[in-house]
Structure formats: C-alpha cells, structure tokens
Write a protein that holds these residues in place. Structure first.
Motif, PDB file in Angstrom:
ATOM      1  N   UNK A 129       0.744  -1.218   0.055  1.00  0.00           N
ATOM      2  CA  UNK A 129      -0.119   0.091  -0.010  1.00  0.00           C
ATOM      3  C   UNK A 129       0.933   1.258   0.133  1.00  0.00           C
ATOM      4  N   UNK A 130       1.942   1.311   0.830  1.00  0.00           N
ATOM      5  CA  UNK A 130       2.719   2.448   0.971  1.00  0.00           C
ATOM      6  C   UNK A 130       3.455   2.569  -0.669  1.00  0.00           C
ATOM      7  N   UNK A 161       2.396   1.658  -3.346  1.00  0.00           N
ATOM      8  CA  UNK A 161       1.411   2.146  -4.395  1.00  0.00           C
ATOM      9  C   UNK A 161       1.114   3.603  -4.113  1.00  0.00           C
ATOM     10  N   UNK A 162       0.931   4.218  -2.792  1.00  0.00           N
ATOM     11  CA  UNK A 162       0.751   5.437  -2.829  1.00  0.00           C
ATOM     12  C   UNK A 162       2.156   6.371  -3.558  1.00  0.00           C
ATOM     13  N   UNK A 163       3.021   5.804  -3.137  1.00  0.00           N
ATOM     14  CA  UNK A 163       4.247   6.548  -3.705  1.00  0.00           C
ATOM     15  C   UNK A 163       4.260   6.641  -5.292  1.00  0.00           C
ATOM     16  N   UNK A 164       3.823   5.296  -5.570  1.00  0.00           N
ATOM     17  CA  UNK A 164       3.766   5.224  -7.399  1.00  0.00           C
ATOM     18  C   UNK A 164       2.659   6.055  -7.941  1.00  0.00           C
TER      19      UNK A 164
END
Lengths: 254, 268
Positions: B164-165, B167-170
C-alpha cells in the motif's frame, strides 16, 4: 475539449477475471471543479473506477480523457508524468510509516525530483515552504518531524491529503477516505477535501459508503450498481427510490 | 453411549512411533559404523588433558605474526562485509518477487543460491587456487558468503513489505528509483542494518578460519603453530581470537546503534 471538463470517461470497462466485468462501459464527464461523490454497494467497482483513472489498475477497454489526453494508452514515463497531475487519497492513508510527516508530504513531489536529490532529501525551497504551508492548512503544523506511524487515523489522513495536494494536482481522487475514521473525524476530513478542492479550484472525486456524508458534502452524486452508473445528479435529486436502485432492498432505509 | 469408556483425546499415530524407532536404530547403527565408542572417548580425555596442560601458560611466541594475523583478519572481515553489502543490495532487490518481473528474479535467485551453496572455507579454497595465497582470496570468499546471506534475507524482507505504501508513492508519479527510495527502503531499512551487522560479526569469525586454507588472516598463524606443536602459542592465539570477536561484537552493536538512531526521526 471544452474548458469546463477536466475528465471524460468513455466506455470504460475493466475485468479482473475474463468474462466477469467489474466496470461495464462507464461514461462520465467531470467538470473542472466541484466535489463528485461516487456511492454504491461494496464490490460494485467504485474503487476500481477511481484506480483506473490514475492507472493503478489498468482498464480493459475504454478511454480516460484527462484534459484531452487519453491516459488509458499511456506507458512508462508519459504515464508517470500524467500521474503527477492527479493526487490520490487512500482509505488506509498509505503513508510511508517509518518516514516523518514532512517526508511523507514532500513525497508528493517525487515525480519531479531526481533519485539522488530525493535520497538526500534535497527538495527545492519552494516545495519545502509549500509543505509547511499545507501542514498549516491541514492542521498539522506542530508535527513535521513526527513519524507517520505515531499519528492517529485522522492525522494520518490529513497527511495523506497534504501529500496529494503537494503534487499541485489538477484532479484529486479519494478512495473511501473516511471509511476507517470515526464519524466526527470523517466530517472533518470531508470538509477538508471540499475546502482544498475549492481553494485549489480542482475537481475532487470521492468514493464513499456513507450516503449522508455524500449528500452533505458533494456537489454531485454518482450512484453505481453492478459496475454501471445508475444515478447521476445533484444531491437534492437523490431520492429513496434511487437508493433502492443503487443498494437494493428498502428495509435499511427506514 | 458409555460414560466411562476411554476416549483418547490424542489418537496414537503408529507412523510417528515407527519413525522414532527407526531413528533410534539408525543412530546406533551409524555410531557403530563410525567407531563412535565410549572407550575412545575416555582415551581421548587423557590426550585432551595433556594437550590442555601444554597450552598453559599461553606464550606469545611470535608477537609480530600474531598481530599481523589479527589485523589481517579484521581487514578481511571489514572489506568482505562492505563489498558484500554493496553487492547484495541490488541482488536482493532484483530477487524480490513482489517488485521485480520473473526475468529478473530468476537470475538473481540463482546468484544467491550459488553464493549460499558452499561453506566459506570451500569457496576460500577455490579462490586460493584462482588468485593465489593471501588475504585477497579470503576477502573474495567471505564476500561471496555475504552476498548469499544478506541478498537472500534482504529479498525476503522486501517481499514482506506493505504494498500500500508503495502504491501511494507510485500514485504520485514517482520514478522507479524514487519508489524504491521512499516506498521500499524505509520499510526494510532497520532489518537490513540487522542483517548487515550480523554478517559483519559472522565474517569476523570466519575470517579467523579462512587462513587455514591459505586465504589470509590469523588462521594461517594458528595452523602453523598447531603443526609445530607450539600449543602454548596456540592458546595465546585462541585467546586473542576470543578477544577480537568480543571487540567485533561491540563494534557491530555500535554500528547498529548509529544507523538505527539515524534511521529514526528524532523527536523534538
């Protein structure tokens, strides 16, 4: 493309498993401002819809025209550049837990800084000033150096919003931003999302479960059921009949 | 229904019992085959006592050779750890199946498996043949061991991170390298420091041993002292090795402290 439209979805379809579409040819236009709430039962494709827009999920068919550019066809660097223009807020905040609040907020600029500068935490002063400003706006000015995992849920979501806005996006997406929060904090977060959308004059698209919250904060409500749009209009027009159509049954409406 | 009938809570497993019997039989058989007997042990105790008697008091017969050996072992351990860590970072990353495509994980996994297949002493023998006697062979051998160990654990640590972390950065439009720097590394940093310091510790131990096959360090000094029956010198060397390992442990703890302190965000 008319200047009043930021995003146009045309025939957007998505199937995780062949023959079982989650989105069935969605057509939707989103203006350059205002908060659009997408409501609907769990598993109806709300989240997939939001994730298709910034391509965290790849649609199977259809067009995603964002200011005239079809995001559905982009790959590699072009896709990353498009993502920079779209901020996203997540249900479980998705902060980098071991990094500080400031590092998380500044990570909204990662599409613009080189790996070396990102590693060395050398952001342009203008970004740093803006990060402090945003922390002020979301009410976390006192915690820039606190680690993200030491914050409460509401505080984390505020950091998540600051990170998304840090991108200077032209569209703000939110996937169930209040579902993990208590009712009071949910209202505060929705207020913040609406105000930030107005302040930056960007459109905001929010997935939500809570119909009342959607009615209260949205300028427009899109109701989804079974992977298709079954209602689209201002909150005032959303009647019990529509809700029956969206969620099915009526006992819960009493 | 019977009320007093003995209902077994744990039904007997005849397979398990048979397994134990077989194991016991095999232990007896193997002991007999290898002449593993009590009498030999008793005779050995006698020899051992004479050996220990000759070890005390320890005497530093060749101070230069002892000092050089220790310093060389320390250097072998430090260099091998440093090089091994630098190489294992990309190898471990490439081997992580949640971030990398199959065409990258396979070669990286093969490299790690090869590095781990042999004991450092065997690798040291190979390198002595390749680059000749001396510290170079020892450094290379322990470097290989470090890449295998840290690479494997690092890859496993990356496979356990929260996507999830990432994904957020992506979603911010970050480049691949920035996703690694912000989404992945912070999640595995403390564990990586743990692996690296453990490996440093382990390299220090092993660097005292590769000398036995001619790959540099105190092991060579120890081996020749054995061969000359200089048991008092052997004792001195063993005591110095113990001292060095203890110093190494303190050193590794210090490194861990520095990095983990730095990895933390300081409060106000």
């Amino acid at each position: 493309m008319a200047a009043t439209t930021a995003l146009v979805l045309r025939g957007l379809s998505m199937e995780y498993v062949r023959g079982k579409p989650v989105l069935r040819g969605i057509d939707l236009e989103v203006g350059t401002e205002g908060l659009t709430a997408i409501i609907g039962p769990s598993g109806t494709g709300k989240s997939t819809l939001i994730r298709c827009i910034n391509r965290l999920v790849d649609p199977t068919a259809g067009e995603i025209l964002f200011h005239g550019q079809d995001l559905a066809r982009l790959r590699g660097e072009a896709l990353r550049h498009a993502r920079r223009r779209i901020g996203m807020v997540f249900q479980e905040y998705n902060l980098v837990e071991r990094l500080s609040v400031m590092e998380n907020v500044l990570s909204g600029r990662l599409g613009y800084v080189s790996p070396w500068k990102a590693w060395m935490r050398k952001y342009p002063q203008e970004d740093i000033d803006r990060a402090f400003e945003l922390l002020e706006i979301v009410g976390l000015a006192a915690f820039p150096n606190q680690r993200a995992d030491s914050l409460s849920g509401g505080q984390r979501q505020r950091v998540g919003i600051a990170r998304a806005v840090m991108q200077r996006p032209q569209l703000l997406l939110a996937d169930e931003p209040t579902s993990s929060l208590d009712p009071k904090t949910s209202v505060e977060i929705m207020e913040l999302m609406r105000d930030i959308g107005r302040r930056q004059s960007i459109p905001v698209m929010v997935n939500m479960h809570d119909v009342e919250l959607a009615r209260r904060f949205a300028d427009r409500i899109v109701g989804m059921s079974g992977g298709a749009i079954v209602f689209d209009g201002p909150p005032g027009d959303l009647a019990d009949d529509h809700l029956k159509g969206i969620y099915g049954g009526e006992g819960w409406l009493q | 229904m019977s009320t007093r009938g003995a209902r077994a809570a744990f039904p007997a497993s005849w397979w398990t019992r048979a397994g134990w019997v077989l194991l016991a039989a095999y232990v007896v058989y193997a002991g007999a085959r290898l002449d593993f007997t009590w009498e030999r042990f008793l005779v050995g105790l006698d020899n051992g006592a004479r050996f220990i008697d000759r070890m005390f008091p320890p005497v530093i017969v060749q101070p230069d050779s002892l000092a050089n050996g220790l310093v060389e072992s320390l250097q072998i351990a430090l260099l091998a750890s440093f090089l091994g860590i630098v190489i294992s970072l990309p190898v471990g990353l490439l081997a992580s199946r949640n971030l990398m495509p199959v065409w990258a994980t396979w070669p990286a996994r093969i490299v790690i498996a090869l590095c781990r297949s042999f004991h450092p002493v065997i690798v040291a023998i190979l390198f002595v043949k390749a680059v000749g006697f001396g510290a170079m062979a020892g450094i290379l051998a322990l470097m290989v061991a470090s890449v295998g160990f840290i690479g494997k654990l690092f890859a496993e640590a990356i496979e356990e991170i929260s996507l999830k972390q990432v994904e957020a950065v992506r979603a911010t439009g970050a480049s691949f390298m920035n996703v690694i720097t912000y989404g992945v590394l912070p999640q595995v940093f403390t564990r990586f420091i743990g692996f690296a310091t453990y490996q440093l510790d382990s390299n220090l131990r092993n660097s005292t041993m590769v000398g036995i096959v001619g790959a540099g360090g105190i092991g060579g000094t120890l081996f020749s002292a054995f061969q000359r029956f200089d048991y008092d010198f052997v004792a001195a060397i063993l005591l110095s090795i113990i001292a060095m390992i203890m110093v190494g442990e303190v050193l590794a703890g210090w490194v861990r402290g520095v990095f983990l302190e730095k990895g933390k965000v300081d409060g106000d």
